[in-house]
Design an enzyme around this catalytic site. Sequence first.
Site, PDB file in Angstrom:
ATOM      1  N   PHE A   1       0.856  -1.182   0.000  1.00  0.00           N
ATOM      2  CA  PHE A   1       0.000   0.000   0.000  1.00  0.00           C
ATOM      3  C   PHE A   1       0.889   1.229   0.000  1.00  0.00           C
ATOM      4  O   PHE A   1       1.709   1.399   0.889  1.00  0.00           O
ATOM      5  CB  PHE A   1      -0.928   0.043   1.219  1.00  0.00           C
ATOM      6  CG  PHE A   1      -1.863   1.236   1.170  1.00  0.00           C
ATOM      7  CD1 PHE A   1      -3.034   1.181   0.439  1.00  0.00           C
ATOM      8  CD2 PHE A   1      -1.524   2.421   1.805  1.00  0.00           C
ATOM      9  CE1 PHE A   1      -3.872   2.296   0.351  1.00  0.00           C
ATOM     10  CE2 PHE A   1      -2.354   3.534   1.727  1.00  0.00           C
ATOM     11  CZ  PHE A   1      -3.531   3.464   1.000  1.00  0.00           C
TER      12      PHE A   1
ATOM     13  N   ASP B   1       9.336   2.639   1.579  1.00  0.00           N
ATOM     14  CA  ASP B   1       8.194   3.441   2.016  1.00  0.00           C
ATOM     15  C   ASP B   1       8.036   3.229   3.526  1.00  0.00           C
ATOM     16  O   ASP B   1       7.527   2.198   3.966  1.00  0.00           O
ATOM     17  CB  ASP B   1       6.927   3.000   1.266  1.00  0.00           C
ATOM     18  CG  ASP B   1       5.683   3.773   1.698  1.00  0.00           C
ATOM     19  OD1 ASP B   1       5.732   4.465   2.740  1.00  0.00           O
ATOM     20  OD2 ASP B   1       4.659   3.679   0.990  1.00  0.00           O
TER      21      ASP B   1
ATOM     22  N   LYS C   1       2.721   9.844   7.999  1.00  0.00           N
ATOM     23  CA  LYS C   1       1.939   9.496   9.202  1.00  0.00           C
ATOM     24  C   LYS C   1       2.462  10.058  10.535  1.00  0.00           C
ATOM     25  O   LYS C   1       2.007  11.099  10.972  1.00  0.00           O
ATOM     26  CB  LYS C   1       1.752   7.984   9.270  1.00  0.00           C
ATOM     27  CG  LYS C   1       0.820   7.481   8.153  1.00  0.00           C
ATOM     28  CD  LYS C   1       0.226   6.125   8.437  1.00  0.00           C
ATOM     29  CE  LYS C   1      -0.928   5.808   7.510  1.00  0.00           C
ATOM     30  NZ  LYS C   1      -0.588   5.095   6.281  1.00  0.00           N
TER      31      LYS C   1
HETATM   32  C1  LIG Z   1      -0.803   5.278   4.897  1.00  0.00           C
HETATM   33  C2  LIG Z   1       0.256   4.924   3.955  1.00  0.00           C
HETATM   34  C3  LIG Z   1       0.453   5.654   2.773  1.00  0.00           C
HETATM   35  C4  LIG Z   1      -0.463   6.764   2.325  1.00  0.00           C
HETATM   36  O1  LIG Z   1      -0.460   7.837   3.226  1.00  0.00           O
HETATM   37  P1  LIG Z   1      -1.602   8.969   3.099  1.00  0.00           P
HETATM   38  O2  LIG Z   1      -1.135  10.017   4.083  1.00  0.00           O
HETATM   39  O3  LIG Z   1      -2.880   8.311   3.501  1.00  0.00           O
HETATM   40  O4  LIG Z   1      -1.630   9.454   1.733  1.00  0.00           O
HETATM   41  C5  LIG Z   1       1.524   5.303   1.968  1.00  0.00           C
HETATM   42  N1  LIG Z   1       2.344   4.310   2.299  1.00  0.00           N
HETATM   43  C6  LIG Z   1       2.187   3.579   3.425  1.00  0.00           C
HETATM   44  C7  LIG Z   1       3.151   2.493   3.740  1.00  0.00           C
HETATM   45  C8  LIG Z   1       1.123   3.856   4.291  1.00  0.00           C
HETATM   46  O5  LIG Z   1       0.941   3.121   5.378  1.00  0.00           O
END
Ligand SMILES: *Cc1c(COP(=O)(O)O)cnc(C)c1O
Length: 399
Positions: free
Chosen positions: A130, A215, A245
Amino acid sequence: MSIQERYTGAVMNTFGPPALALTRGKGAHVWDADGKEYVDLLAGIAVNALGHAHPAIVEAVTTQLSTLGHVSNFFATEPQVALAERLLALLGWADGRVFFSNSGTEANEAALKLTRRTGRTRLVAAEGSFHGRTMGALALTSKSAYREPFEPLPGEVSFVPYDDVAALEAAVDDTVAAVVLEPVQGEAGVVVPSPGYLAAAQQVARDAGALFWLDEVQTGIGRTGAWFAHELVEGVEPDLVTLAKGLGGGIPIGATVARGAAATLLQPGNHGTTFGGNPVACAAALAVLDTIEADGLLEAVRDRGDQLARLLTDQTGVVDVTGAGLMRGAELDGPYAVEAVAAARDAGFILNATGPSRLRFVPPLVITSADLDALGAALPAILDAARTAAARSDTETTR
Ligand SMILES: *Cc1c(COP(=O)(O)O)cnc(C)c1O
């Protein structure tokens, strides 16, 4: 009319009906519109690192906003530069550079554009990944329910099974711009790869001349008990890290951090943002980093994380516990995770299900031992109630 009823009449229905309307928070606790108190084990989806209404964030944001709130990227501000320097110091990247944005998906969007400047266009990502919901980040996200309504998506992205080095070796050649992975897959339910996987993946990328991009939007900023989850693995040093986050502790901010040759791939005119690097958001992030350091929160995350893992392992019905620090997944012995979230809410706990039989726990890094004890004491009845509710709805649908 209740807040929830008004929501339905005014807010686009992209998330389904909200479970609760919340009105205030303090530490790891939140209160709903009826005054009911909850222990928050979701933290705004791994965002509220310092919990709710932390005085350090309140003070930093208030002071900065009453001094200089926004200037655009035509100008530099002290908080922006200080935060970039601080992130590079934490990563140990003397030759690194930072691009600030406002969310995880934007941090990944910037990184994706950056990889295009290598002159290569292919990317390799993992099944179960994700990376966000904007079109570029979505192109890297594997879940077909998220992707299919929006195809064609940009880019040439190949997906390989996570934690499978041979599959990566087969997919990565010298046409690949970058390999992008989560060090621990968060939205997939806290999926941890084998110990050697990330280092091997990095080697596969290097051998093909591709960038190795981690990521850390969910895993970064202390969540796993280290500043960055990749520090938990020997020999892993990505070229690109994306953060969001937990970084702002609840104030929206994203960061794309690159080192070495990757740090200069984006040149004037290549990318931009109006809000990114906003001094208020950067001041909030500095307060988060300062507080994690000053209060010894990395160590606290490791201790509380062990406590959380132990109490989950002890539950009847929990068959597997994954993760590190305060990022934990619990696999149930049946598909009653959604019912468990509802039963927990009744009992005064905010939980999260990432799948029919999987719970995710990402509480504030400041959660107390007493709050976790309370969760441990309440979970047997919560899981019992969830099993009963799932069995009842099962009979109802069969009838
Ligand atoms: C939550 C998340 C995203 C997206 O972040 P948003 O602030 O919701 O756009 C991208 N990568 C990872 C690993 C995430 O957990």
